[in-house]
Design a protein around this motif. Structure first.
Motif, PDB file in Angstrom:
ATOM      1  N   ASN A 140       0.806  -1.230   0.000  1.00 27.60           N
ATOM      2  CA  ASN A 140       0.000   0.000   0.000  1.00 27.60           C
ATOM      3  C   ASN A 140       0.835   1.274   0.000  1.00 27.60           C
ATOM      4  O   ASN A 140       0.366   2.340   0.390  1.00 27.60           O
ATOM      5  CB  ASN A 140      -0.962   0.011   1.195  1.00 27.60           C
ATOM      6  N   TRP A 141       2.094   1.188  -0.435  1.00 35.94           N
ATOM      7  CA  TRP A 141       2.941   2.380  -0.450  1.00 35.94           C
ATOM      8  C   TRP A 141       2.351   3.434  -1.379  1.00 35.94           C
ATOM      9  O   TRP A 141       1.858   3.129  -2.462  1.00 35.94           O
ATOM     10  CB  TRP A 141       4.350   2.023  -0.906  1.00 35.94           C
ATOM     11  N   LYS A 142       2.446   4.685  -0.936  1.00 35.25           N
ATOM     12  CA  LYS A 142       1.930   5.814  -1.703  1.00 35.25           C
ATOM     13  C   LYS A 142       3.072   6.654  -2.262  1.00 35.25           C
ATOM     14  O   LYS A 142       4.130   6.776  -1.657  1.00 35.25           O
ATOM     15  CB  LYS A 142       1.025   6.690  -0.819  1.00 35.25           C
ATOM     16  N   SER A 148      -0.805   5.367  -5.862  1.00 38.46           N
ATOM     17  CA  SER A 148       0.075   4.251  -5.526  1.00 38.46           C
ATOM     18  C   SER A 148       1.499   4.522  -6.000  1.00 38.46           C
ATOM     19  O   SER A 148       1.735   5.209  -6.989  1.00 38.46           O
ATOM     20  CB  SER A 148      -0.436   2.964  -6.178  1.00 38.46           C
ATOM     21  N   ASN A 213       3.217  -3.726   4.132  1.00 35.86           N
ATOM     22  CA  ASN A 213       2.235  -2.646   4.191  1.00 35.86           C
ATOM     23  C   ASN A 213       2.558  -1.723   5.354  1.00 35.86           C
ATOM     24  O   ASN A 213       3.099  -2.162   6.386  1.00 35.86           O
ATOM     25  CB  ASN A 213       0.825  -3.207   4.356  1.00 35.86           C
ATOM     26  N   ASP A 215       1.371   1.590   8.012  1.00 33.93           N
ATOM     27  CA  ASP A 215       0.232   2.179   8.690  1.00 33.93           C
ATOM     28  C   ASP A 215       0.053   3.607   8.189  1.00 33.93           C
ATOM     29  O   ASP A 215       0.860   4.488   8.521  1.00 33.93           O
ATOM     30  CB  ASP A 215       0.470   2.173  10.201  1.00 33.93           C
ATOM     31  N   PRO A 216      -0.963   3.884   7.391  1.00 37.19           N
ATOM     32  CA  PRO A 216      -1.119   5.235   6.825  1.00 37.19           C
ATOM     33  C   PRO A 216      -1.450   6.280   7.874  1.00 37.19           C
ATOM     34  O   PRO A 216      -1.310   7.484   7.618  1.00 37.19           O
ATOM     35  CB  PRO A 216      -2.268   5.066   5.820  1.00 37.19           C
ATOM     36  N   ASN A 217      -1.856   5.838   9.053  1.00 38.61           N
ATOM     37  CA  ASN A 217      -2.274   6.778  10.095  1.00 38.61           C
ATOM     38  C   ASN A 217      -1.109   7.467  10.792  1.00 38.61           C
ATOM     39  O   ASN A 217      -1.321   8.420  11.555  1.00 38.61           O
ATOM     40  CB  ASN A 217      -3.137   6.050  11.135  1.00 38.61           C
ATOM     41  N   PHE A 220       2.398  11.048   6.580  1.00 39.13           N
ATOM     42  CA  PHE A 220       3.316  10.830   5.468  1.00 39.13           C
ATOM     43  C   PHE A 220       4.766  11.112   5.856  1.00 39.13           C
ATOM     44  O   PHE A 220       5.687  10.455   5.383  1.00 39.13           O
ATOM     45  CB  PHE A 220       2.911  11.691   4.270  1.00 39.13           C
ATOM     46  N   ILE A 223       6.081   8.111   7.496  1.00 37.06           N
ATOM     47  CA  ILE A 223       6.223   7.050   6.492  1.00 37.06           C
ATOM     48  C   ILE A 223       7.542   7.210   5.751  1.00 37.06           C
ATOM     49  O   ILE A 223       8.279   6.239   5.523  1.00 37.06           O
ATOM     50  CB  ILE A 223       5.030   7.081   5.511  1.00 37.06           C
ATOM     51  N   ASN A 291       2.331  17.346   7.429  1.00 35.71           N
ATOM     52  CA  ASN A 291       2.616  16.021   6.884  1.00 35.71           C
ATOM     53  C   ASN A 291       3.073  16.050   5.436  1.00 35.71           C
ATOM     54  O   ASN A 291       2.909  15.085   4.705  1.00 35.71           O
ATOM     55  CB  ASN A 291       1.388  15.127   7.014  1.00 35.71           C
ATOM     56  N   LYS A 293       1.746  17.709   3.128  1.00 39.34           N
ATOM     57  CA  LYS A 293       0.563  17.729   2.285  1.00 39.34           C
ATOM     58  C   LYS A 293      -0.084  19.112   2.334  1.00 39.34           C
ATOM     59  O   LYS A 293      -0.068  19.773   3.372  1.00 39.34           O
ATOM     60  CB  LYS A 293      -0.462  16.685   2.765  1.00 39.34           C
TER      61      LYS A 293
END
Length: 558
Positions: A140-142, A148, A213, A215-217, A220, A223, A291, A293
């Protein structure tokens, strides 16, 4: 500490596409840069960092390289580069190129050959994975730019990793042939006589190879730190790069430090480590971006800035070195982000360079900031060029997290096009950048904010930059002085002294629109001289100083 030439030098970053068009095609080029070398020299800078000039399809404005040893045709020829390098060196200006070692373009010959077959000798130059059991991406890497980080290749029925756009497949640095391929590129340019590299996202060369995978929470930023950057072999690779390439040249390496923190920075830049000469960290640039973003923006807080600078001062006491910047090609204009680009445009622009010029580390300034260029207002998504901003906008349309108006406002506030509008040379058509409509629209305020107008104005932002950078050259205390901070919890005023040998300077910065009185006491330090002031006057007594809105003052204390 070794007092290398690049530590005290000031870096001037050029985004070539937007600097100066010499052949009336609407795109800046190498001859355009050469034509402005005397102007650049007049700024009292020492090093020119040029964003990528290598051959590229320009899906990400040159950060997708298809040939590392060829010049992008719209920028000119190799002969044009040789002329630029020679003319710069004649003026005692160093040239640093932007190396992109983490990924190539999907049009690079390596990737074209890698796609031909799973048995291709170039297959292992990139990172390929089989689909997950449901046929989707391996994990699930962004991507940094949204969506993706994996794209499916129909011809070989596997996914390839791209932490940026799908047009920028990540190189597999586990493969020694990849590493040697990049080293050969570095030697090619160093043998020409360039003076170093700014290394794009160099912290990503070694990744979390479990490819589990995430944890997106966790956000970023975390991550990046945990999975994309600081991988298990990053220091092995950077040490190898130093030993095989950099140590054999009088050149320096400035690594873009995405994902590098104050806790691990010394591992990258400690002088005993023999890896990078300095890192270009993002804590200051992203001080109000939670983050990484657009939607995660906090209010600017001076206390946060103080904490960041204080932390990086400690990093340098461990023997490492850093680059400092408030603006570059990936961020909105600094005077619009951290100053006041309307009522106190001139004052806040001057105050911000005073802050940066008096911090330890190698100062990086970005083209146009020396005249206080500001953000541009874009009215619709069709006017937006930047792929990161466009991806954000269209993903938002699907998620409907924000309205179209809110998404565009975020792009206008923080989008990368703000920094990429053409350089404003004069008030003639297209700001003197080109004779025709440029590749990106010119900021409409060019008639009031331009180089020609500011050269003639003794009180301009441009002439202030020249003055303070001249002082930085003259006084080593600006770069190397021991840092002592006062009134740490003051939310409006940043006050500190710097001491080197028998010299001491005291810096006062007002980050507010209001007058503020400073309680600094000179005490027995009766002999003090005003070094620079961004207002025409200073209100002071021996006990306190009243700062005007966005005022900055530096005293030399004897």
């Amino acid at each position: 500490m070794n007092l290398n030439w690049f530590k005290k030098g000031v870096v001037y970053q050029i985004y070539p596409r937007s600097f100066k068009d010499s052949n009336a095609d609407g795109i800046g080029d190498l001859k355009g840069i050469t034509s402005k070398l005397d102007y650049i020299k007049s700024l009292n800078v020492d090093i020119i960092w040029i964003s990528p000039i290598f051959k590229s399809p320009n899906k990400d404005n040159g950060y997708d390289v298809s040939d590392y040893c060829a010049i992008m045709p719209e920028f000119g020829t190799m002969s044009d580069f040789d002329e630029l390098l020679n003319e710069a060196h004649q003026r005692d200006l160093k040239i640093v190129l932007d190396l992109v070692p983490n990924h190539t373009s999907d049009k690079h010959s390596w990737f074209k050959k890698a796609k031909q077959s799973k048995n291709s000798p170039y297959r292992d130059f990139y990172i390929w994975k089989k689909p997950s059991p449901d046929g989707g991406p391996p994990n699930n890497w962004k991507s940094f730019f949204g969506g993706s980080a994996w794209t499916f290749d129909d011809s070989t029925e596997e996914y390839y990793l791209h932490l940026f756009t799908k047009y920028q497949p990540d190189l597999n640095w586990e493969n020694p042939k990849v590493r040697e391929g990049i080293y050969e590129v570095m030697r090619f340019w160093l043998d020409k006589g360039i003076d170093g590299f700014r290394m794009d996202v160099v912290s990503l060369l070694s990744k979390d190879l479990s490819f589990e995978n995430i944890d997106p929470n966790i956000g970023f930023r975390k991550i990046i730190e945990k999975h994309y950057a600081n991988g298990p072999k990053i220091h092995q690779y950077l040490h190898e790069m130093h030993e095989k390439v950099m140590k054999h040249y009088d050149a320096f390496s400035m690594g873009e430090g995405v994902g590098i923190t104050q806790d691990n920075a010394h591992l990258y830049v400690g002088e005993d480590r023999k890896e990078l000469d300095m890192i270009y960290h993002f804590d200051i640039l992203e001080n109000n971006i939670i983050n990484g973003k657009y939607e995660d923006i906090s209010e600017f807080e001076l206390i946060n800035i103080k904490n960041i600078f204080r932390g990086w001062q400690k990093v340098m006491t461990k023997g490492g070195w850093i680059a400092n910047a408030l603006g570059n090609h990936d961020f909105a204009r600094l005077v619009s982000r951290f100053g006041n680009d309307k009522k106190y445009h001139k004052e806040s622009a001057k105050m911000l360079i005073t802050l940066m010029a008096t911090q330890n580390g190698t100062l990086n300034i970005y083209q146009g900031d020396e005249i206080g260029m500001t953000n541009i207002q874009l009215d619709n998504i069709e006017e937006v060029n930047d792929i990161q901003s466009r991806n954000f906008y269209y993903e938002n349309l699907e998620s409907q997290k924000f309205s179209e108006e809110e998404a565009l406002e975020m792009i206008n506030n923080e989008g990368r096009d703000n920094a990429r509008t053409p350089m404003q040379w004069n008030k003639e058509d297209y700001a003197g950048f080109s004779e025709i409509q440029p590749w990106l629209q010119v900021n409409p305020n060019f008639e009031k904010i331009n180089v020609e107008q500011q050269i003639a104005d003794s009180e301009s932002v441009l002439n202030y930059y020249r003055s303070i950078l001249a002082l930085k050259k003259e006084h080593n205390v600006f770069t190397y002085g021991k840092f002592e901070e006062f009134e740490k919890n003051n939310k409006n005023i940043y006050t500190y002294s710097k001491t080197l040998g028998y010299q001491k300077i005291v810096v006062f910065l007002n980050f507010s629109e209001f007058e503020n009185v400073i309680d600094y006491e000179f005490g027995n330090e009766k002999n003090y001289d005003l070094l620079i002031n961004n207002y025409k006057f200073v209100t002071k007594t021996l006990e306190n100083i009243c700062l005007k809105p966005y005022q900055s003052i530096i005293f030399n204390v004897n």
